[in-house]
Write an enzyme that holds these catalytic residues in place. Structure first.
Site, PDB file in Angstrom:
ATOM      1  N   LYS A   1       1.140 -17.109  -9.434  1.00  0.00           N
ATOM      2  CA  LYS A   1       0.341 -18.261  -8.992  1.00  0.00           C
ATOM      3  C   LYS A   1      -0.641 -18.692 -10.075  1.00  0.00           C
ATOM      4  O   LYS A   1      -0.712 -19.867 -10.430  1.00  0.00           O
ATOM      5  CB  LYS A   1      -0.431 -17.919  -7.706  1.00  0.00           C
TER       6      LYS A   1
ATOM      7  N   TRP B   1      -0.288 -10.425   4.178  1.00  0.00           N
ATOM      8  CA  TRP B   1       0.929 -11.117   3.714  1.00  0.00           C
ATOM      9  C   TRP B   1       2.127 -10.491   4.432  1.00  0.00           C
ATOM     10  O   TRP B   1       2.281  -9.261   4.396  1.00  0.00           O
ATOM     11  CB  TRP B   1       1.045 -10.965   2.207  1.00  0.00           C
TER      12      TRP B   1
ATOM     13  N   ASP C   1      -3.941  -5.396  -4.088  1.00  0.00           N
ATOM     14  CA  ASP C   1      -2.852  -6.311  -4.404  1.00  0.00           C
ATOM     15  C   ASP C   1      -3.488  -7.616  -4.884  1.00  0.00           C
ATOM     16  O   ASP C   1      -3.945  -8.427  -4.085  1.00  0.00           O
ATOM     17  CB  ASP C   1      -1.977  -6.552  -3.158  1.00  0.00           C
TER      18      ASP C   1
END
Ligand SMILES: Cc1ncc(COP(=O)(O)O)c(CN[C@@](C)(CC(=O)O)C(=O)O)c1O
Length: 399
Positions: free
Chosen positions: A248, A131, A212
């Site tokens: 999300k 990311w 993560d």
């Protein structure tokens, strides 16, 4: 006199700039495959039913001052159970430091700050690719980044041998950032067997695993399956760090609800670490917004709401999976000369298409289709009404 004349423009964020370009496009055919935000088959953002029901449950119970300790520790405890399993011994024994964070970004930033304070000479090993914001987060915490091999461009899968080499060649006790499921941007995850090998090598090297977890439930549709990598590391006795996001998987993007957990050897160490994490957040933002934390802890601690959430997660994961196979089929039907198997082999929010920056540029210019320049497609942006238009456009720029 002027103060700020020397302040230039900050670099454009590779993900957010795609959304900006999409929003300013007036074409009726435009499609946003940029930011990884879930959309339903009508292309609309979704407020989950479990969230609506949770809202009703907490209406009017807002706290005027910052979150009461009981609510935030409820959120942390429920979040930790979600990741490590509700039976995990360390939870009962209090052998972890857990604090709520400003969603996943905030949890990563808080850990990076903590890492610099207590391991000032350390580095963070980030996968190639990862990311894009990971680089910014650890840079701003003044923790120099290193990289390790992860994605294999030719096979569009995992470069396992190179990954293991890099883990082996890094200095002992290095910090590694790992995506436990639904790797962003590639959608490529190690198999369970490969995770076991990675965990064993981490033991040999005494590396620190920082997970993560931004998409728990999006890879397989099942919360426990998506936490398998972390469970393996837990079983192998690693002391783990983990950033969690409810942006999300609960659709709470704007509420900024997340959690940072650090496993410890005993409760004493846990109390000390938790006090340091709270010391850091006190100076950063004092306390996080209260509404989202109330919502998540209510949903996670109410058996009915939690079951409803699990069902709604499956619906989201299944829709994304359906779009993967539909797009894959459409490209094959168009007679595309390329192999698109990775579109359905990869999991989670993103498909790492393999499109070149030039091809991405053509999609924008000629078809008003937006994605990040690394060719990452946020599959949630694909719907039954735009999938053939998208397949045709991809075929046009790749044939
Ligand atoms: C791996 C990973 N970690 C953390 C986050 C942070 O999310 P949060 O702070 O909102 O909880 C994201 C979000 N990445 C998105 C979905 C959005 C973004 O870039 O902010 C993405 O499009 O990659 C992510 O992909």
């Amino acid at each position: 006199i002027d103060w700020w004349d020397h302040v230039g423009h900050a670099p454009k964020d590779p993900i957010m700039s795609v959304t900006e370009a999409f929003l300013s496009d007036t074409s009726p055919n435009k499609i946003n495959l940029g930011v990884g935000a879930y959309r339903d088959d009508d292309g609309r953002p979704v407020v989950l039913q479990c969230v609506r029901d949770g809202e009703v449950k907490i209406a009017g119970t807002e706290f005027l001052e910052s979150v009461s300790a009981s609510v935030s520790s409820k959120l942390v405890e429920e979040s930790v159970k979600l990741i490590y399993g509700k039976e995990a011994d360390f939870i009962k024994e209090g052998r972890f430091a857990g604090v709520q964070a400003l969603s996943g970004t905030g949890a990563c930033r808080l850990f990076a700050e903590f890492q610099r304070r207590f391991y000032p000479q350390s580095r963070i090993y980030l996968p190639i690719p990862t990311w894009s914001n990971h680089h910014n987060i650890w840079r701003d915490a003044q923790v120099p980044g290193r990289t390790f091999h992860y994605y294999h461009p030719d096979s569009k899968g995992l470069h396992f041998a190179a990954l293991m080499d890099d883990i082996k060649n890094a200095p002992d006790r290095s910090f590694f950032l790992l995506h436990p499921c639904a790797h962003n941007p590639t959608g490529v995850d190690p198999t369970e067997e490969q995770w076991r090998e990675i965990s064993n090598l981490f033991k040999v090297k005494n590396h620190f695993p920082f997970f993560d977890m931004a998409y728990q439930g999006f890879a397989s549709g099942d919360l426990d399956k998506d936490a398998k990598a972390i469970r393996i590391f837990l079983e192998d006795g690693h002391l783990i760090g983990c950033a969690q996001s409810f942006a999300k998987n609960m659709g709470l993007y704007g509420h900024r609800v997340g959690c940072l957990s650090v496993l410890c050897v005993d409760a004493k160490q846990a109390v000390a670490i938790k006090s340091q994490l709270q010391h850091i957040t006190r100076a950063m933002y004092s306390s996080p917004p209260v509404h989202g934390i109330l919502l998540v802890s209510t949903i996670l601690s109410d058996p009915h709401l939690k079951e409803l959430w699990k069902k709604e997660l499956k619906v989201m994961a299944n829709r994304i999976h359906r779009m993967r196979s539909t797009l894959h089929e459409s490209l094959k039907k168009l007679g595309s000369p390329l192999n698109w198997d990775h579109m359905t082999n990869q999991v989670g929010m993103f498909c790492f298409s393999g499109l070149s920056p030039d091809q991405v540029n053509r999609l924008v210019k000629e078809f008003h289709i937006y994605m990040t320049y690394d060719g990452r497609i946020s599959m949630a942006g694909v719907t039954t009404s735009n999938v053939s238009y998208l397949a045709n456009a991809i075929h046009e720029v790749t044939k």
